[in-house]
Design a protein around this motif. Sequence first.
Motif, PDB file in Angstrom:
ATOM      1  N   VAL A 172       0.820  -1.233   0.000  1.00 48.90           N
ATOM      2  CA  VAL A 172       0.000   0.000   0.000  1.00 48.90           C
ATOM      3  C   VAL A 172       0.847   1.274   0.000  1.00 48.90           C
ATOM      4  CG1 VAL A 172      -1.978  -1.090   1.122  1.00 48.90           C
ATOM      5  CG2 VAL A 172      -0.143  -0.089   2.529  1.00 48.90           C
ATOM      6  N   ASN A 173       2.163   1.136  -0.012  1.00 48.98           N
ATOM      7  CA  ASN A 173       3.037   2.308   0.045  1.00 48.98           C
ATOM      8  C   ASN A 173       3.490   2.735  -1.349  1.00 48.98           C
ATOM      9  OD1 ASN A 173       3.192   2.823   2.896  1.00 48.98           O
ATOM     10  ND2 ASN A 173       4.353   0.903   3.077  1.00 48.98           N
ATOM     11  N   ILE A 174       3.492   4.050  -1.580  1.00 47.27           N
ATOM     12  CA  ILE A 174       3.934   4.633  -2.836  1.00 47.27           C
ATOM     13  C   ILE A 174       5.161   5.496  -2.561  1.00 47.27           C
ATOM     14  CG2 ILE A 174       3.333   6.138  -4.777  1.00 47.27           C
ATOM     15  CD1 ILE A 174       1.627   3.634  -4.725  1.00 47.27           C
ATOM     16  N   ILE A 175       6.200   5.308  -3.350  1.00 47.25           N
ATOM     17  CA  ILE A 175       7.414   6.113  -3.225  1.00 47.25           C
ATOM     18  C   ILE A 175       7.490   7.083  -4.405  1.00 47.25           C
ATOM     19  CG2 ILE A 175       9.935   6.071  -3.275  1.00 47.25           C
ATOM     20  CD1 ILE A 175       9.830   3.342  -1.891  1.00 47.25           C
ATOM     21  N   SER A 176       7.697   8.353  -4.094  1.00 46.56           N
ATOM     22  CA  SER A 176       7.947   9.356  -5.125  1.00 46.56           C
ATOM     23  C   SER A 176       9.099  10.231  -4.646  1.00 46.56           C
ATOM     24  CB  SER A 176       6.681  10.185  -5.389  1.00 46.56           C
ATOM     25  OG  SER A 176       6.257  10.832  -4.212  1.00 46.56           O
ATOM     26  N   ARG A 177       9.259  11.397  -5.245  1.00 44.04           N
ATOM     27  CA  ARG A 177      10.406  12.237  -4.898  1.00 44.04           C
ATOM     28  C   ARG A 177       9.951  13.626  -4.465  1.00 44.04           C
ATOM     29  NH1 ARG A 177      14.030  11.112 -10.243  1.00 44.04           N
ATOM     30  NH2 ARG A 177      12.263  12.235 -11.157  1.00 44.04           N
ATOM     31  N   SER A 178      10.711  14.230  -3.561  1.00 49.98           N
ATOM     32  CA  SER A 178      10.446  15.622  -3.235  1.00 49.98           C
ATOM     33  C   SER A 178      10.780  16.472  -4.460  1.00 49.98           C
ATOM     34  CB  SER A 178      11.257  16.065  -2.020  1.00 49.98           C
ATOM     35  OG  SER A 178      12.632  15.874  -2.242  1.00 49.98           O
ATOM     36  N   HIS A 179      10.278  17.706  -4.482  1.00 45.10           N
ATOM     37  CA  HIS A 179      10.417  18.596  -5.646  1.00 45.10           C
ATOM     38  C   HIS A 179       9.795  17.944  -6.879  1.00 45.10           C
ATOM     39  CE1 HIS A 179      14.324  20.354  -3.638  1.00 45.10           C
ATOM     40  NE2 HIS A 179      13.315  20.223  -2.799  1.00 45.10           N
ATOM     41  N   SER A 180       8.717  17.205  -6.668  1.00 43.66           N
ATOM     42  CA  SER A 180       8.012  16.569  -7.789  1.00 43.66           C
ATOM     43  C   SER A 180       6.577  17.070  -7.823  1.00 43.66           C
ATOM     44  CB  SER A 180       8.021  15.046  -7.635  1.00 43.66           C
ATOM     45  OG  SER A 180       7.310  14.656  -6.463  1.00 43.66           O
ATOM     46  N   TYR A 181       5.969  16.957  -9.000  1.00 42.66           N
ATOM     47  CA  TYR A 181       4.559  17.318  -9.126  1.00 42.66           C
ATOM     48  C   TYR A 181       3.888  16.320 -10.066  1.00 42.66           C
ATOM     49  CZ  TYR A 181       0.247  19.823 -10.056  1.00 42.66           C
ATOM     50  OH  TYR A 181      -1.079  20.153 -10.172  1.00 42.66           O
ATOM     51  N   HIS A 182       2.827  15.660  -9.551  1.00 37.77           N
ATOM     52  CA  HIS A 182       2.157  14.622 -10.324  1.00 37.77           C
ATOM     53  C   HIS A 182       0.674  14.890 -10.543  1.00 37.77           C
ATOM     54  CE1 HIS A 182       5.728  12.127 -10.345  1.00 37.77           C
ATOM     55  NE2 HIS A 182       5.849  12.306  -9.041  1.00 37.77           N
ATOM     56  N   GLY A 183       0.160  16.012 -10.048  1.00 35.72           N
ATOM     57  CA  GLY A 183      -1.236  16.307 -10.300  1.00 35.72           C
ATOM     58  C   GLY A 183      -1.899  17.032  -9.155  1.00 35.72           C
ATOM     59  N   THR A 184      -3.145  17.427  -9.390  1.00 33.91           N
ATOM     60  CA  THR A 184      -3.839  18.300  -8.446  1.00 33.91           C
ATOM     61  C   THR A 184      -4.934  17.609  -7.652  1.00 33.91           C
ATOM     62  OG1 THR A 184      -4.849  20.492  -8.283  1.00 33.91           O
ATOM     63  CG2 THR A 184      -5.605  19.095 -10.087  1.00 33.91           C
ATOM     64  N   ALA A 191       1.157  12.161  -3.838  1.00 35.66           N
ATOM     65  CA  ALA A 191       2.382  11.634  -4.441  1.00 35.66           C
ATOM     66  C   ALA A 191       3.380  12.740  -4.737  1.00 35.66           C
ATOM     67  CB  ALA A 191       2.048  10.876  -5.725  1.00 35.66           C
ATOM     68  N   SER A 192       2.894  13.945  -4.985  1.00 39.44           N
ATOM     69  CA  SER A 192       3.767  15.070  -5.312  1.00 39.44           C
ATOM     70  C   SER A 192       4.562  15.510  -4.092  1.00 39.44           C
ATOM     71  CB  SER A 192       2.931  16.252  -5.824  1.00 39.44           C
ATOM     72  OG  SER A 192       2.146  15.882  -6.936  1.00 39.44           O
ATOM     73  N   GLY A 193       5.779  15.983  -4.347  1.00 37.23           N
ATOM     74  CA  GLY A 193       6.607  16.474  -3.255  1.00 37.23           C
ATOM     75  C   GLY A 193       6.865  17.955  -3.312  1.00 37.23           C
ATOM     76  N   HIS A 194       6.188  18.653  -4.223  1.00 35.05           N
ATOM     77  CA  HIS A 194       6.408  20.086  -4.388  1.00 35.05           C
ATOM     78  C   HIS A 194       5.774  20.844  -3.228  1.00 35.05           C
ATOM     79  CE1 HIS A 194       6.116  24.122  -6.172  1.00 35.05           C
ATOM     80  NE2 HIS A 194       7.114  23.747  -6.967  1.00 35.05           N
ATOM     81  N   THR A 195       6.591  21.499  -2.436  1.00 32.47           N
ATOM     82  CA  THR A 195       6.148  22.109  -1.186  1.00 32.47           C
ATOM     83  C   THR A 195       5.010  23.101  -1.380  1.00 32.47           C
ATOM     84  OG1 THR A 195       8.403  21.878  -0.334  1.00 32.47           O
ATOM     85  CG2 THR A 195       6.919  23.344   0.859  1.00 32.47           C
ATOM     86  N   GLN A 459       8.390  28.042  -9.289  1.00 31.55           N
ATOM     87  CA  GLN A 459       9.299  28.165  -8.150  1.00 31.55           C
ATOM     88  C   GLN A 459       9.370  26.830  -7.427  1.00 31.55           C
ATOM     89  OE1 GLN A 459       7.790  31.605  -5.846  1.00 31.55           O
ATOM     90  NE2 GLN A 459       9.776  32.550  -6.199  1.00 31.55           N
ATOM     91  N   GLY A 460      10.444  26.630  -6.660  1.00 24.34           N
ATOM     92  CA  GLY A 460      10.538  25.449  -5.814  1.00 24.34           C
ATOM     93  C   GLY A 460      11.537  24.416  -6.264  1.00 24.34           C
ATOM     94  N   CYS A 461      12.405  24.736  -7.231  1.00 17.79           N
ATOM     95  CA  CYS A 461      13.322  23.716  -7.752  1.00 17.79           C
ATOM     96  C   CYS A 461      14.619  23.612  -6.959  1.00 17.79           C
ATOM     97  CB  CYS A 461      13.633  23.995  -9.224  1.00 17.79           C
ATOM     98  SG  CYS A 461      14.404  25.602  -9.547  1.00 17.79           S
ATOM     99  N   ALA A 462      14.814  24.460  -5.935  1.00 15.59           N
ATOM    100  CA  ALA A 462      16.105  24.485  -5.245  1.00 15.59           C
ATOM    101  C   ALA A 462      16.099  23.787  -3.893  1.00 15.59           C
ATOM    102  CB  ALA A 462      16.587  25.923  -5.077  1.00 15.59           C
ATOM    103  N   ARG A 467      12.138  27.575  -2.487  1.00 19.31           N
ATOM    104  CA  ARG A 467      12.988  28.503  -3.231  1.00 19.31           C
ATOM    105  C   ARG A 467      13.488  27.834  -4.514  1.00 19.31           C
ATOM    106  NH1 ARG A 467      17.686  30.703   0.332  1.00 19.31           N
ATOM    107  NH2 ARG A 467      18.004  28.456   0.605  1.00 19.31           N
ATOM    108  N   GLY A 468      13.869  28.675  -5.447  1.00 18.44           N
ATOM    109  CA  GLY A 468      14.367  28.184  -6.723  1.00 18.44           C
ATOM    110  C   GLY A 468      13.465  28.629  -7.852  1.00 18.44           C
ATOM    111  N   ASP A 469      13.946  29.582  -8.656  1.00 18.95           N
ATOM    112  CA  ASP A 469      13.142  30.177  -9.728  1.00 18.95           C
ATOM    113  C   ASP A 469      13.594  29.673 -11.082  1.00 18.95           C
ATOM    114  OD1 ASP A 469      11.480  32.634  -8.480  1.00 18.95           O
ATOM    115  OD2 ASP A 469      13.408  32.452  -7.432  1.00 18.95           O
TER     116      ASP A 469
END
Length: 502
Positions: A172-184, A191-195, A459-462, A467-469
Amino acid sequence: MGQLLSTSSKHPHLIPFPALTVPHGKAEADILLSDSSSELSSSFPEEKNSNNDSQETYTIPLLHRAKGHYYHPLSGPKILDACGGAGVACLGHGKSNKSVIKAITKQLQAYQYASYAHFRVDPVLQLEKFLCESTDNKMGKMYLMCSGSEATEAALKFALEYHVWNSQPQRVNIISRSHSYHGTTLGSLSASGHTARRAPFTSILNTSHFHHLPPCNPYRSPLSPEDYLHEQISHLESLFLSLNPSTVAAVILEPIVGAALACAPPLPNYLTSVKSLCHRHGALLIYDEVMCGMGRTSSSPSHLHTWQSFPENSSNSISPDLQTIAKSLSAGYLPASALLISTPISHFMTTRNKTFTHGHTYQSHPPAAAAALAVQLHIQHHNLLSNVSTQGSLLIKLLKEKLAAHKNVGDIRGRGLFVGIEFVRDKPTKQPFDKHLDVAGRVHRTAVKNWQVLLYSSQGCADDDGRGDAVMVMPAYDVTPREIKEMVRRIAGAVEEVFRAL
């Protein structure tokens, strides 16, 4: 009729429209859809820069029409489209692509809707055949939907149900990455890691079963490629072990990260290593190619999908178990996305008589399928993937010539017509700007207002503080060298103007 939307104190967030006087014999819809409705141009709210010290204001233009690679607002000069919205309008705009309009019209004349639960329909079957063959039959089944978020949601659900079919409901666990975006949607956003995109909804996102790794962002690592790859895979292995490998359903990632990291490609052999680790632990590998896929990162006329363009694909070591696609699938003619299922899994479903417990009203929508297939055939017939590769190389070359030496341009990266420009306060240390300066937003607004070119900003890639433009350049597949040069000239002008002001 007065205001179309109430702006009473109960609903202060709704947009006020001026009162419309409807002539005798005309419906209100006729007034709203007419070319002469210039009175609406002042009804949109101004977007203010988030820097409180700035007097900058920006009003979203009211669009009149679009043709070729230009948007034509109701007032003001035309705007050169360098991003197709969010990488959607891969064939440009207007009626020049007559084959697509004809295919949609023909399908609408036959039937506009048939429930996926009651009928199989020919345009969906044809699209499925085309897409599966485009993967060299690594993928064997398709579910057609409307948006990238829906495709991600379906992929996550499919991964869970697949393990139920295999008598492993504990996965039941899903692994994704921070600074990621998979949907709204809530699942895809979990699943998204975009802060910043998660922040308003954190209280109701699923944090029990969604787990985030550090992103794979070679630009921001001080390590050698070999050491960084080892670090990345070690992080993934450690997370598997900490969760208990038998509880992990899937790993989801973008092969080349879109909005969250502005076109950041992975390390060589990264995808090979991730797939090997997933399969060793019995988890599925999901590629999110909603933004980067369907030819946008093509390096060959035969590479429609991003994962096909990596050298390690030649050994058949990086094809996914599940794949999501959207955006350039239908070029914006109609909303369309899809979930592709690998051939081994689709064969498993057939032999075991398994059915995915999923569906919604517009799943397998016939006109959407007709539009998507016509778009893909147009791309194929006009050999546009070769142009993506050729013009993509020119785009990166010219951007680097114009901007690589700029003290605030940290990185120019990407593949094909999928290119990101990251801005930094300090180039040697790669220190990002403070969020409140909204540097990417300033570049976007200046580009539209003063240079008449449309970019995608984020923003958010750093770091995890948002932060991160960066801005992204994603022109249509039929873009010409002349248009590429003009885009680069205008983009460079906008960047120079913003940083002179800062």
